[in-house]
Design an enzyme around this catalytic site. Structure first.
Site, PDB file in Angstrom:
ATOM      1  N   ARG A  56       0.828  -1.217   0.000  1.00 51.68           N
ATOM      2  CA  ARG A  56       0.000   0.000   0.000  1.00 51.68           C
ATOM      3  C   ARG A  56       0.862   1.267   0.000  1.00 51.68           C
ATOM      4  NH1 ARG A  56      -5.169  -1.235   4.009  1.00 51.68           N
ATOM      5  NH2 ARG A  56      -6.556  -1.936   2.348  1.00 51.68           N
ATOM      6  N   LYS A 193     -17.313 -13.622   5.649  1.00 54.13           N
ATOM      7  CA  LYS A 193     -18.498 -12.817   5.984  1.00 54.13           C
ATOM      8  C   LYS A 193     -19.493 -12.715   4.845  1.00 54.13           C
ATOM      9  CE  LYS A 193     -15.515 -10.078   8.815  1.00 54.13           C
ATOM     10  NZ  LYS A 193     -14.637  -8.962   8.515  1.00 54.13           N
ATOM     11  N   GLY A 349      -7.245  -8.059   1.259  1.00 56.75           N
ATOM     12  CA  GLY A 349      -5.957  -8.369   1.881  1.00 56.75           C
ATOM     13  C   GLY A 349      -5.607  -9.844   1.856  1.00 56.75           C
ATOM     14  N   GLY A 372     -12.650  -4.005   1.239  1.00 57.08           N
ATOM     15  CA  GLY A 372     -14.006  -3.473   1.401  1.00 57.08           C
ATOM     16  C   GLY A 372     -14.317  -2.399   0.364  1.00 57.08           C
TER      17      GLY A 372
HETATM   18  C1  3PG Z   1      -8.657  -1.720   5.089  1.00 59.47           C
HETATM   19  O1  3PG Z   1      -7.583  -2.141   5.500  1.00 59.47           O
HETATM   20  O2  3PG Z   1      -9.580  -2.452   4.691  1.00 59.47           O
HETATM   21  C2  3PG Z   1      -8.834  -0.231   4.995  1.00 59.47           C
HETATM   22  O3  3PG Z   1      -7.675   0.424   5.394  1.00 59.47           O
HETATM   23  C3  3PG Z   1     -10.033   0.228   5.784  1.00 59.47           C
HETATM   24  O4  3PG Z   1      -9.869  -0.069   7.129  1.00 59.47           O
HETATM   25  P1  3PG Z   1     -11.154  -0.152   8.065  1.00 59.47           P
HETATM   26  O5  3PG Z   1     -11.920  -1.369   7.608  1.00 59.47           O
HETATM   27  O6  3PG Z   1     -10.636  -0.279   9.465  1.00 59.47           O
HETATM   28  O7  3PG Z   1     -11.956   1.102   7.853  1.00 59.47           O
HETATM   29 MG    MG Z   2     -10.648  -4.495   5.499  1.00 62.54          MG
END
Ligand code: 3PG
Ligand code: MG
Length: 400
Positions: A56, A193, A349, A372
């Site tokens: 990232r 999920k 991820g 997400g």
């Molecule tokens: C992630 O790693 O999915 C993003 O950085 C968002 O993080 P969060 O789900 O804690 O908002």
């Molecule tokens: Mg996430």
């Protein structure tokens, strides 16, 4: 000649880009990045904490260097983890700052944005303090742009603003999947999920030719078909929704036909093997047993459908791949995606970690920095962070 540098449709429309910023020489620019990266013990010893995957950070470098090349003094800001509005040394960005200093000398990094409750609350006072002293704002935090948090949606109402290179590229690639994907369009979904993903699955089902479902979420679908799932992950409240999706999909949803199961009381290991007997079974999981990976027949079928695809979108692992014994399904899928001649896009991820572990990430067409965020962009065709940028004072006007 028509201006081909601006897209005619899709979520990129109306976004101010770096070129739309005012003169930057000698100016201070605040860049929201998503450096929410994994940390771990320093492998060289010494007891320190380091960034264990800097994907990232590296992904934001084109934007950071563009700004520096244009004479700007660049300050980055990010969240790290979920410290819930309090200062928590576990989520100190110091290791991130150290890696950033190596990759982008001269770029400062502010303290973790989520140490202040104003970030998640989108508190106007917090945003005012954040932007104070800056002349322009850039959002390059694709992975966090589905969050209506202060640093994402606040600054474009206050400063000339732009989408950074990474944000624009992510939106172009993922938005492109919604417009004219090469056929057959295959999506592979996994992870645990199902509740979080039902919305995007519904949207994707209208677009794709095949949707292969693995991982923990497959058991709610199998339960909807009347199979016994034993002690596998199950979202009982979502069985009806999965049944409706199956009805809507006809034969486009492909579910596991064999499963790797762990005996009652067995444990799942992390980066090592856990305990307990493991068996290959069909689609009915005996009482007390837990389905933890797709079986070889299923993995082969998923790989075949990927091999024949024109476009592939993969999100979520096929099993609990942290335990070596349950990694085969995810690995087979990762290899198939890497070997495919289709345009392949991977987000999330865990899927990216699986590709990295196999050293296959470079063979994928596009690896998204967002999990997400990529799903939300596919589901809604837009994100709060993009919408905010379209309202920046310097945003291109519709039709201009
Ligand atoms: C992630 O790693 O999915 C993003 O950085 C968002 O993080 P969060 O789900 O804690 O908002
Ligand atoms: Mg996430």
């Amino acid at each position: 000649m028509p201006d081909t540098s601006r897209p005619a449709k899709g979520p990129l429309v109306g976004l101010p880009l770096l070129e739309d910023l005012p003169e930057l020489d000698g100016r201070c620019v605040l860049v929201r990045v998503d450096f929410n990266v994994p940390l771990g013990p320093d492998p060289r010893g010494g007891g320190g904490t380091v960034v264990t995957d800097d994907f990232r950070i590296r992904s934001a470098l084109p934007t950071l260097s563009w700004l520096q090349d244009h004479g700007a003094k660049v300050t980055a800001c990010t969240h790290l983890g979920r410290p819930k509005g309090v200062v928590d040394p576990h989520f100190d960005v110091a290791p991130v700052r150290a890696r950033l200093a190596e990759l982008a000398p001269g770029v400062e990094l502010l303290e973790n944005l989520r140490f202040d409750p104003g970030e998640e609350d989108d508190d106007p006072g917090f945003v005012d303090r954040l932007v104070s002293g800056f002349d322009a704002y850039v959002n390059d935090a694709f992975g966090a742009s589905h969050r209506s948090h202060g640093s994402i949606v606040g600054p474009p109402a206050r400063l000339p603003s732009a989408a950074g290179r990474l944000l624009a590229k992510e939106v172009e690639v993922l938005g492109g999947l919604l417009v004219a994907p090469a056929r057959p369009f295959v999506t592979l979904v996994g992870g645990s999920k199902v509740g979080d993903k039902l919305g995007v699955l519904r949207v994707l089902l209208d677009l794709v030719d095949h949707m292969a479902v693995g991982g923990g979420m497959a058991f709610t679908f199998l339960a909807a078909q009347g199979h016994a799932v034993g002690a596998s992950l199950l979202d009982a409240g979502r069985i009806d929704s999965c049944a409706r999706l199956l009805e809507q999909a006809g034969d486009r949803i492909i579910l596991p036909t064999d499963i790797v199961a762990l005996e009652p009381g067995g444990t799942v290991g992390r980066h090592t093997a856990g305990t307990g007997e493991v068996r290959m079974i069909g689609t009915d999981v005996p009482r007390g047993w837990r389905g933890v990976d797709i079986g070889p027949e299923t993995a082969g079928a998923f790989a075949d459908v990927v091999a024949g695809a024109g476009t592939v979108f993969w999100n979520g692992p096929m099993g609990v791949f942290e335990d070596e014994r349950f990694a085969a399904g995810t690995r087979t899928v990762a290899r198939a995606v890497a070997e495919s001649r289709a345009f392949t896009v991977v987000g999330g991820g865990d899927s990216v970690a699986a590709l990295d572990e196999l050293d296959l990430a470079s063979q994928v067409g596009y690896v998204s920095t967002g999990g997400g965020a990529s799903l939300e962009l596919l589901e809604h065709g837009d994100l709060p962070g993009l919408e905010a940028l379209r309202h920046a004072p310097n945003a291109p006007r519709a039709g201009a």
